[in-house]
Design an enzyme around this catalytic site. Structure first.
Site, mmCIF file in Angstrom:
data_model
loop_
_atom_site.group_PDB
_atom_site.id
_atom_site.type_symbol
_atom_site.label_atom_id
_atom_site.label_comp_id
_atom_site.label_asym_id
_atom_site.label_seq_id
_atom_site.Cartn_x
_atom_site.Cartn_y
_atom_site.Cartn_z
ATOM 1 N N ARG A 81 -25.083 70.629 -53.023
ATOM 2 C CA ARG A 81 -24.326 71.401 -52.578
ATOM 3 C C ARG A 81 -24.950 72.931 -52.133
ATOM 4 O O ARG A 81 -25.741 73.140 -52.929
ATOM 5 C CB ARG A 81 -23.157 71.783 -53.660
ATOM 6 C CG ARG A 81 -22.222 70.626 -53.832
ATOM 7 C CD ARG A 81 -21.449 70.670 -55.023
ATOM 8 N NE ARG A 81 -20.596 69.658 -55.337
ATOM 9 C CZ ARG A 81 -20.556 68.497 -55.769
ATOM 10 N NH1 ARG A 81 -22.021 68.004 -56.315
ATOM 11 N NH2 ARG A 81 -19.841 67.437 -55.902
ATOM 12 N N HIS A 180 -29.589 58.483 -52.123
ATOM 13 C CA HIS A 180 -28.391 58.520 -52.834
ATOM 14 C C HIS A 180 -28.095 57.136 -53.296
ATOM 15 O O HIS A 180 -27.070 56.783 -53.233
ATOM 16 C CB HIS A 180 -27.319 58.850 -51.862
ATOM 17 C CG HIS A 180 -26.125 59.590 -52.857
ATOM 18 N ND1 HIS A 180 -25.377 58.858 -53.698
ATOM 19 C CD2 HIS A 180 -25.855 60.869 -53.005
ATOM 20 C CE1 HIS A 180 -24.443 59.707 -54.127
ATOM 21 N NE2 HIS A 180 -24.599 60.805 -54.231
ATOM 22 N N ASP A 252 -23.247 64.324 -63.661
ATOM 23 C CA ASP A 252 -23.291 65.013 -62.310
ATOM 24 C C ASP A 252 -23.980 66.229 -62.274
ATOM 25 O O ASP A 252 -23.374 67.337 -61.775
ATOM 26 C CB ASP A 252 -22.023 64.907 -61.726
ATOM 27 C CG ASP A 252 -22.138 65.009 -60.103
ATOM 28 O OD1 ASP A 252 -23.336 64.905 -59.585
ATOM 29 O OD2 ASP A 252 -21.094 65.370 -59.383
ATOM 30 N N GLU A 317 -31.294 61.285 -57.968
ATOM 31 C CA GLU A 317 -31.441 62.098 -56.859
ATOM 32 C C GLU A 317 -32.495 63.106 -57.151
ATOM 33 O O GLU A 317 -32.097 64.021 -57.344
ATOM 34 C CB GLU A 317 -29.967 62.574 -56.179
ATOM 35 C CG GLU A 317 -28.991 61.569 -56.233
ATOM 36 C CD GLU A 317 -27.590 62.286 -56.139
ATOM 37 O OE1 GLU A 317 -27.408 63.078 -54.899
ATOM 38 O OE2 GLU A 317 -26.765 62.060 -56.835
#
Length: 361
Positions: A81, A180, A252, A317
């Site tokens: 992000r 991913h 996450d 990731e």
């Protein structure tokens, strides 16, 4: 070693996607496609020598066209992000697509996982490799610079899958690549990974606000559910009443790694007691986003008509920190800014081995 090329599906625009499968002499297979440079299959032997496909995916290209969960995708130019969907490069503000609330996620809807790549393959006695190349055109994702990209997947005789990234831009820009893939070491269609063990070599993580953008805080994992310094099952603490887990709906989060550019080192492990398969993750990148598929629900059935639901896999990731381009407190951990003409290279690998039931875990 062997590389097999086969068709993977016809696109609406007439493009034929292809699948490239690398095989070694020890029962491991890796399949990748020139559509999206996606990782489709990773087949490794379990403790009894039976083949197990340990990544979620689709049987043909149609699944990757409608791939809302970024399953198996190569992600770029920027993974994760960017707060406010805005980045400043050389004093100029670039507005990006807002595809995650007010933020930009995985570079927007025009993603690296939805592009075609030129493929080249080569094999030798001890190594097989498939390279995918493309040019990401300036401003097509909102970032400046024509970016020449090469993603190379290699398989060796030690059951190691390595992903090597290389890029060069003709303007100052942002480069932050990752893969991913969702790993399930009990098998892609075996259900939840909450009973599988994970270890992450990290003492700190970067908490986020409700919008999943890091606050800039560097927080110790000790005495928190975020602590994976010693192996534990993914499900052991995932439902604990802890702010970071509540915000993320599970794990996450970006973990801070002690790495240096050009020198990949082991940073994480995953283990399935059911199959005995252990995976060791190595990288030279400074961050690891550990994601437990908290909201996964694929639009199409996966491989073998599988239905993938939350916690069906776990992502490792490796990347630069989320929103590092806008967070000055992250600068000391390396940045994703790239000067024109500089060659960017990073590498992440996944090594697989099977352990007997009486082995210490």
């Amino acid at each position: 070693m062997e590389i097999i090329k086969e068709t993977f599906g016809l696109m609406e625009d007439g493009h034929m996607a292809h699948l490239y499968t690398m095989k070694n002499d020890h029962g491991m297979e890796v399949s990748v496609s020139d559509y999206g440079a996606v990782l489709v299959r990773v087949i490794v032997p379990d403790r009894n020598g039976n083949p197990v496909d340990v990544v979620l995916g689709y049987d043909d290209v149609e699944g990757y066209i409608r791939n809302s969960g970024s399953v198996g995708c190569f992600v770029g130019r920027n993974a994760n992000r960017i707060g406010g969907a805005r980045v400043t490069i050389d004093g100029k503000v670039y507005e990006l697509e807002k595809n995650d609330g007010e933020n930009n996620l995985h570079s927007g809807s025009m993603r690296a996982g939805n592009m075609f790549y030129h493929a080249e393959s080569k094999s030798a006695d001890n190594l097989a490799a498939v390279s995918f190349t493309t040019r990401m055109i300036t401003m097509e994702q909102g970032f400046p610079g024509n970016l020449d990209v090469t993603v190379t997947y290699t398989l060796d005789q030690e059951n190691t899958l390595a992903i090597h990234y290389e890029a060069i831009s003709d303007e100052d820009t942002i480069v932050n690549f990752t893969n991913h893939s969702y790993f399930n070491l009990s098998g892609h269609n075996s259900g939840s990974v909450l009973d599988q063990e994970v270890q992450i070599v990290s003492h700190y993580f970067t908490p986020t606000g409700p919008d999943m953008i890091p606050t800039g805080e560097i927080r110790r994992v000790v005495n928190t559910p975020m602590d994976f310094r010693m192996p534990k099952t993914i499900g052991q603490d995932i439902d604990r009443p802890y702010d970071a887990l509540r915000i993320g709906g599970g794990y996450d989060h970006n973990y801070i790694l002690e790495t240096e550019a050009g020198n990949p080192v082991p940073v994480a492990e995953m283990f399935s007691p059911k199959t005995g398969i252990r995976m060791t993750v190595s990288t030279d990148l400074p961050g690891l986003q550990f994601y437990t598929a908290n909201t996964l629900k694929t639009k199409l059935p996966g491989k073998d008509l599988s239905i993938y639901l939350p916690h069906a896999g776990a992502c490792f990731e490796t990347q630069y920190f989320p929103n590092v381009v806008n967070e000055p407190r992250f600068a000391k951990y390396r940045n994703s800014y790239v000067k024109a003409g500089d060659v960017v290279t990073t590498e992440t690998s996944f090594r697989f081995a099977a352990e007997q039931e009486n082995a210490d875990v």
